[in-house]
Design an enzyme around this catalytic site. Sequence first.
Site, PDB file in Angstrom:
ATOM      1  N   CYS A   1       0.836  -1.377  -0.063  1.00  0.00           N
ATOM      2  CA  CYS A   1       0.123  -0.085   0.136  1.00  0.00           C
ATOM      3  C   CYS A   1       0.914   1.206  -0.055  1.00  0.00           C
ATOM      4  CB  CYS A   1      -0.993  -0.057   1.214  1.00  0.00           C
ATOM      5  SG  CYS A   1      -2.462   0.951   0.764  1.00  0.00           S
TER       6      CYS A   1
ATOM      7  N   HIS B   1      -3.460  -5.655   1.911  1.00  0.00           N
ATOM      8  CA  HIS B   1      -3.057  -5.856   3.481  1.00  0.00           C
ATOM      9  C   HIS B   1      -4.097  -6.250   4.274  1.00  0.00           C
ATOM     10  CE1 HIS B   1      -2.993  -1.122   4.167  1.00  0.00           C
ATOM     11  NE2 HIS B   1      -3.853  -1.574   3.452  1.00  0.00           N
TER      12      HIS B   1
HETATM   13  N1  GLN Z   1      -1.962   7.018   1.887  1.00  0.00           N
HETATM   14  C1  GLN Z   1      -2.228   5.762   0.904  1.00  0.00           C
HETATM   15  C2  GLN Z   1      -3.516   6.195   0.403  1.00  0.00           C
HETATM   16  O1  GLN Z   1      -4.713   6.475   0.929  1.00  0.00           O
HETATM   17  C3  GLN Z   1      -1.868   4.583   1.314  1.00  0.00           C
HETATM   18  C4  GLN Z   1      -3.014   4.212   2.611  1.00  0.00           C
HETATM   19  C5  GLN Z   1      -2.781   2.867   2.927  1.00  0.00           C
HETATM   20  O2  GLN Z   1      -1.370   2.494   3.359  1.00  0.00           O
HETATM   21  N2  GLN Z   1      -3.622   2.193   3.495  1.00  0.00           N
HETATM   22  O3  GLN Z   1      -3.812   6.027  -0.925  1.00  0.00           O
END
Ligand code: GLN
Length: 251
Positions: free
Chosen positions: A94, A195
């Site tokens: 992510c 995840h």
């Molecule tokens: N900040 C990123 C987004 O919202 C990744 C979020 C995350 O790792 N869940 O796209």
Amino acid sequence: MTRVVVGHLYPDYLNIYADRGNIAVLERRARWRGHELEVRAIGAGDAVQPGEVDLFYVGGGQDREQALIAPDLAAKGDALRAEVADGTALLAVCGGYQLLGRFYLDTDGVEQPGVGLFPHETVAGERRMIGDVLIECELDPGQRRTVAGFENHAGRTRLDLDAVPLGRVVAGFGNDGESGFEGCRVGRAIGTYLHGPLLPRNPWLADWLLRQALGHAEGGDPPELEPLEDELEADAHAVSSRRARERGGRF
Ligand code: GLN
């Protein structure tokens, strides 16, 4: 017995949804096969030493946490790309996956610099892409496997035309909710939006990564691993896949 060194990048900043649980899975599956996993934290200002790490791990984060470490991570870019080119394995989830591309234009309109390992760019959209997701992968030719997980991201990741995705979306959003691609692969490095956590319910993927890391540690091809029973893991995978098929991410 082989000792596998995992370099965990920014464990204090990038650990959303307990992403560090993925390392616990790698550690246990290594031990069950008689190998040892040593986890070293790599934080801001720490250098990436050539040849020292067999598998890098980068978890997910909120935009705010990502912004705090992005410049430091980007400064490690040359070293990380060189290590992966040299056969080091890597798993990025992510937020970590976003920052291993060229850049992430976040929800505040701030361009967070990337590592340039994965050939992609990410731009945050209005609506978050949230839900269970199922993808189909073929990491080894002829061996099709599914990966089930959970995604929650604002970023839309666009792969370059010649990039290799981790897999194709069966249910859910994936990289951008449009292309049908999920994740990215470069050599022994994989990045994904999945995840929640990824490896406990996808043990074949944990073993694939472990084999790549063992290959690096032992200086040869990835070795075969003794199969494990994986009954609970198979159940977890089945539940997660069903949820994705029934109500996989859609707006
Ligand atoms: N900040 C990123 C987004 O919202 C990744 C979020 C995350 O790792 N869940 O796209």
